[in-house]
Design a protein around this motif. Structure first.
Motif, short mmCIF file in Angstrom:
data_model
loop_
_atom_site.label_atom_id
_atom_site.label_comp_id
_atom_site.label_asym_id
_atom_site.label_seq_id
_atom_site.Cartn_x
_atom_site.Cartn_y
_atom_site.Cartn_z
N SER A 17 15.56 -77.27 89.25
CA SER A 17 14.90 -76.25 89.04
C SER A 17 15.40 -75.67 87.61
O SER A 17 16.46 -76.03 87.42
N LEU A 18 14.66 -74.89 86.79
CA LEU A 18 15.20 -74.16 85.62
C LEU A 18 14.45 -73.15 85.53
O LEU A 18 13.20 -72.75 85.72
N SER A 19 15.03 -71.87 84.76
CA SER A 19 14.30 -70.59 84.33
C SER A 19 14.33 -70.61 82.74
O SER A 19 15.49 -70.73 82.33
N ILE A 20 13.25 -70.46 82.19
CA ILE A 20 13.41 -70.14 80.75
C ILE A 20 12.63 -68.81 80.28
O ILE A 20 12.04 -68.11 81.28
N SER A 21 13.13 -68.38 79.46
CA SER A 21 12.92 -66.85 78.96
C SER A 21 12.30 -66.66 77.69
O SER A 21 12.35 -67.43 76.75
N CYS A 22 11.63 -65.69 77.52
CA CYS A 22 10.85 -65.31 76.15
C CYS A 22 10.97 -63.88 75.88
O CYS A 22 10.41 -62.98 76.67
N LYS A 71 7.09 -61.26 84.42
CA LYS A 71 7.63 -60.36 83.22
C LYS A 71 8.28 -59.36 83.56
O LYS A 71 8.20 -58.59 84.76
N ASP A 72 9.31 -58.78 82.87
CA ASP A 72 9.98 -57.33 83.00
C ASP A 72 9.47 -56.57 81.67
O ASP A 72 10.30 -56.97 80.66
N ASN A 73 8.78 -55.62 81.73
CA ASN A 73 8.17 -54.82 80.59
C ASN A 73 9.55 -53.82 79.94
O ASN A 73 9.69 -53.93 78.83
N THR A 74 10.29 -53.62 80.94
CA THR A 74 11.53 -52.73 80.56
C THR A 74 12.49 -53.55 79.84
O THR A 74 13.26 -53.14 78.87
N LYS A 75 12.52 -54.99 79.75
CA LYS A 75 13.26 -55.93 79.02
C LYS A 75 12.70 -56.57 77.90
O LYS A 75 12.94 -57.26 77.12
N SER A 76 11.25 -56.40 77.87
CA SER A 76 10.25 -57.17 76.88
C SER A 76 10.58 -58.55 77.07
O SER A 76 10.91 -59.26 76.07
N THR A 77 10.58 -58.88 78.28
CA THR A 77 10.92 -60.44 78.54
C THR A 77 10.21 -61.06 79.26
O THR A 77 9.58 -60.53 80.73
N VAL A 78 9.52 -62.35 79.27
CA VAL A 78 8.80 -63.08 80.01
C VAL A 78 9.55 -64.14 80.53
O VAL A 78 10.19 -64.78 79.78
N TYR A 79 9.34 -64.62 81.92
CA TYR A 79 10.15 -65.68 82.49
C TYR A 79 9.27 -67.03 82.98
O TYR A 79 8.05 -66.55 83.33
N LEU A 80 9.56 -68.07 82.89
CA LEU A 80 8.87 -69.16 83.61
C LEU A 80 9.98 -69.98 84.29
O LEU A 80 10.73 -70.38 83.87
N ARG A 81 9.64 -69.55 85.61
CA ARG A 81 10.68 -70.26 86.54
C ARG A 81 9.70 -71.68 87.06
O ARG A 81 8.73 -71.65 87.61
N MET A 82 10.59 -72.68 87.01
CA MET A 82 10.21 -74.02 87.04
C MET A 82 10.87 -74.41 88.23
O MET A 82 12.15 -74.80 88.17
N ASN A 83 10.21 -75.00 89.43
CA ASN A 83 10.82 -75.73 90.50
C ASN A 83 10.30 -77.25 90.77
O ASN A 83 9.01 -77.52 90.09
#
Length: 115
Positions: A17-22, A71-83
């Protein structure tokens, strides 16, 4: 000019697994959709997952049940969790925000799935 910066890519074994962020330079995700694309060497860029401003998520069939966009709007970040990653998931992953008349793209983060 909105800046998008992806991070979190790396080398992972098949089945891992891996999580990437934007991360965005301003709070754009609460008003615009966002998408993750990927591009493997010699192949066309492919839409992987998307999320509307209201939070509706959609996925390409090949990742359904394995990938999760959030996504976390408070952090202006989007995530993609990949399993349950597979070698065919190896690619450069990009986030993008279509904000007419502009279309913002990040520089990408490399995900390599290999034993």
């Amino acid at each position: 000019q909105v800046q998008l910066v992806e991070s979190g890519g790396g080398l992972v074994q098949p089945g891992g697994s891996l999580s990437i962020s934007c991360a965005a330079s301003e709070n754009i995700f609460n008003n615009h959709a966002v998408a993750w694309y990927r591009q493997a060497p010699g192949k066309q860029r492919q839409l992987v997952a998307s999320m509307s401003a209201s939070g509706f998520a959609d996925y390409v069939d090949s990742v359904k049940g394995r990938f999760t966009i959030s996504k976390d709007n408070t952090k202006s970040t989007v995530y993609l969790r990949m399993n349950d990653l597979k070698p065919e998931d190896t690619a450069m992953y990009y986030c993008t925000v279509p904000a007419w008349p502009k279309n913002y793209w990040g520089q990408g983060t490399q995900v390599t799935v290999s034993s």
